[in-house]
Scaffold this active site. Structure first.
Site, PDB file in Angstrom:
ATOM      1  N   ARG A 237       0.851  -1.178   0.000  1.00  0.00           N
ATOM      2  CA  ARG A 237       0.000   0.000   0.000  1.00  0.00           C
ATOM      3  C   ARG A 237       0.893   1.236   0.000  1.00  0.00           C
ATOM      4  O   ARG A 237       1.922   1.266   0.689  1.00  0.00           O
ATOM      5  CB  ARG A 237      -0.910   0.026   1.239  1.00  0.00           C
ATOM      6  N   GLU A 266      -2.855   8.035  -4.293  1.00  0.00           N
ATOM      7  CA  GLU A 266      -3.189   7.106  -5.364  1.00  0.00           C
ATOM      8  C   GLU A 266      -4.575   7.467  -5.902  1.00  0.00           C
ATOM      9  O   GLU A 266      -5.513   7.532  -5.107  1.00  0.00           O
ATOM     10  CB  GLU A 266      -3.190   5.679  -4.801  1.00  0.00           C
ATOM     11  N   HIS A 285      -1.314   0.258  -9.824  1.00  0.00           N
ATOM     12  CA  HIS A 285      -1.916  -0.727  -8.910  1.00  0.00           C
ATOM     13  C   HIS A 285      -2.486  -1.921  -9.702  1.00  0.00           C
ATOM     14  O   HIS A 285      -3.697  -2.180  -9.651  1.00  0.00           O
ATOM     15  CB  HIS A 285      -2.997  -0.068  -8.043  1.00  0.00           C
TER      16      HIS A 285
HETATM   17  C1  DGY Z   1      -5.721  -6.111  -2.850  1.00  0.00           C
HETATM   18  O1  DGY Z   1      -6.511  -7.013  -3.135  1.00  0.00           O
HETATM   19  O2  DGY Z   1      -5.673  -5.604  -1.727  1.00  0.00           O
HETATM   20  C2  DGY Z   1      -4.796  -5.657  -3.919  1.00  0.00           C
HETATM   21  O3  DGY Z   1      -4.118  -4.504  -3.589  1.00  0.00           O
HETATM   22  C3  DGY Z   1      -5.528  -5.509  -5.242  1.00  0.00           C
HETATM   23  O4  DGY Z   1      -4.556  -5.574  -6.237  1.00  0.00           O
END
Ligand code: DGY
Length: 327
Positions: A237, A266, A285
């Site tokens: 993240r 983001e 992402h």
């Molecule tokens: C999640 O599922 O948390 C991922 O970041 C999606 O790619």
């Protein structure tokens, strides 16, 4: 009467069709996430919510959903959802662990290799018509074979990254608040304190959840501990890394490069320094973005949603204490 559900974006049809069949489904057709006022209005009379990691499901949204019986997120990470508020209301929250592990681990290596071997720079070079001959010292990168990899967060995805790293004969260090003797034995990974991992690794890759402990875990102090030749990879993240400190680290040579699937903010604006720095690879992402993985995530999200609406325990629940609290 069929239960009413709000789905905050079009997801793969394998996930949508069972929901459409069993529920009175309202689908947000926008390309971007629904604005907060729409979210608040839509949840007001919903029994279930199927959402994405881009939707801020905070205490206000949860309070607005007076009838909400289940929240199902099509993602494994749930840092956008106020789990405490959901649990307090007795609302189980579903997520999608496991099914995106391998795709995300594959992509972590794609990022690592792209940054180490300067793939995007090479592509730009050819496109710009600069390729005139074989250059003995052009676009030199870093070796991956037998390098030291530092994994921060040895959960499912971190362990899957370690399995791939073994194929590159890498020395693998890991840091995790929970020591994993089972994985140490199985994968030959060595536990290291965070500072030692940062100081010794040629590649540092992040696979921890975002929470109060990991927010800005990689700050100026951490970046300054890394080798000047090291590469940072973030497929976890964005806010695990202090963006301002990373910009300085990359511009001033504290580390060699970074490869980011996630950013803070983001999406990152196109004029942000991280986007134009030649030693930073930024992608939007997409670590879990394969056809099969996204279909599995959508299917799981539908399963969680429908189980919650039937009053059954969610097969993949992010706040299992909601059940003990109820008992
Ligand atoms: C999640 O599922 O948390 C991922 O970041 C999606 O790619």
């Amino acid at each position: 009467m069929k239960p009413v559900v709000f789905v905050t974006r079009r997801i793969p049809e394998v996930g949508l069709s069972p929901v459409r069949e069993a529920c009175q489904m309202r689908l947000w057709e926008g390309e971007l996430p629904p604005p907060k006022d729409v979210l608040l209005r839509e949840v007001a009379d919903c029994d279930g919510l199927l959402c994405l990691l881009t939707d801020p499901i905070d205490a206000e949204v949860i309070a607005a959903g007076a009838r909400l019986r289940v929240i199902s997120q099509m993602a494994v990470g749930v840092d956008n959802i106020d789990l405490k508020a959901a649990t307090a209301r007795g609302i189980p929250v579903g997520h999608t662990p496991g099914v995106l592990t391998e795709a995300t681990a594959d992509f972590t290596f794609a990022l690592l290799m792209a940054a180490a071997r300067r793939v995007p720079e090479g592509v730009d070079y050819v496109r710009a018509g600069k390729w005139r001959t074989w250059e003995p010292m052009g676009l030199l990168g870093m070796d991956i074979w037998q390098a030291t990899l530092g994994i921060i967060g040895l959960g499912r995805i971190g362990a899957a990254v370690a399995r791939r790293a073994r194929g590159f004969a890498m020395r693998i260090l890991y840091y995790d608040p929970a020591r994993r003797p089972d994985l140490e034995a199985e994968l030959g990974v060595e536990y290291a304190e965070l500072d030692d991992l940062l100081a010794q690794s040629d590649f540092v890759t992040l696979h921890c959840p975002l929470n109060a402990e990991t927010y800005h875990l990689i700050d100026e102090r951490a970046l300054r501990r890394m080798k000047p030749t090291a590469i940072l990879i973030n497929a976890a993240r964005g806010p695990v890394v202090d963006t301002a400190a990373l910009v300085r680290a990359l511009s001033e040579g504290w580390i060699r490069a970074a490869a980011l699937d996630v950013t803070d903010p983001e999406p990152i604006p196109p004029d942000h320094p991280l986007v134009s720095l030649p030693n930073c690879v930024v992608v939007p992402h997409i670590a879990s973005a394969t056809v099969a993985t996204r279909e599995r995530m959508a299917t799981m999200a539908a399963e969680n949603l429908l189980a919650g609406l039937r009053g059954e325990r969610l097969p993949y629940c992010a706040n299992p204490d909601v059940y003990t609290a109820r008992a």
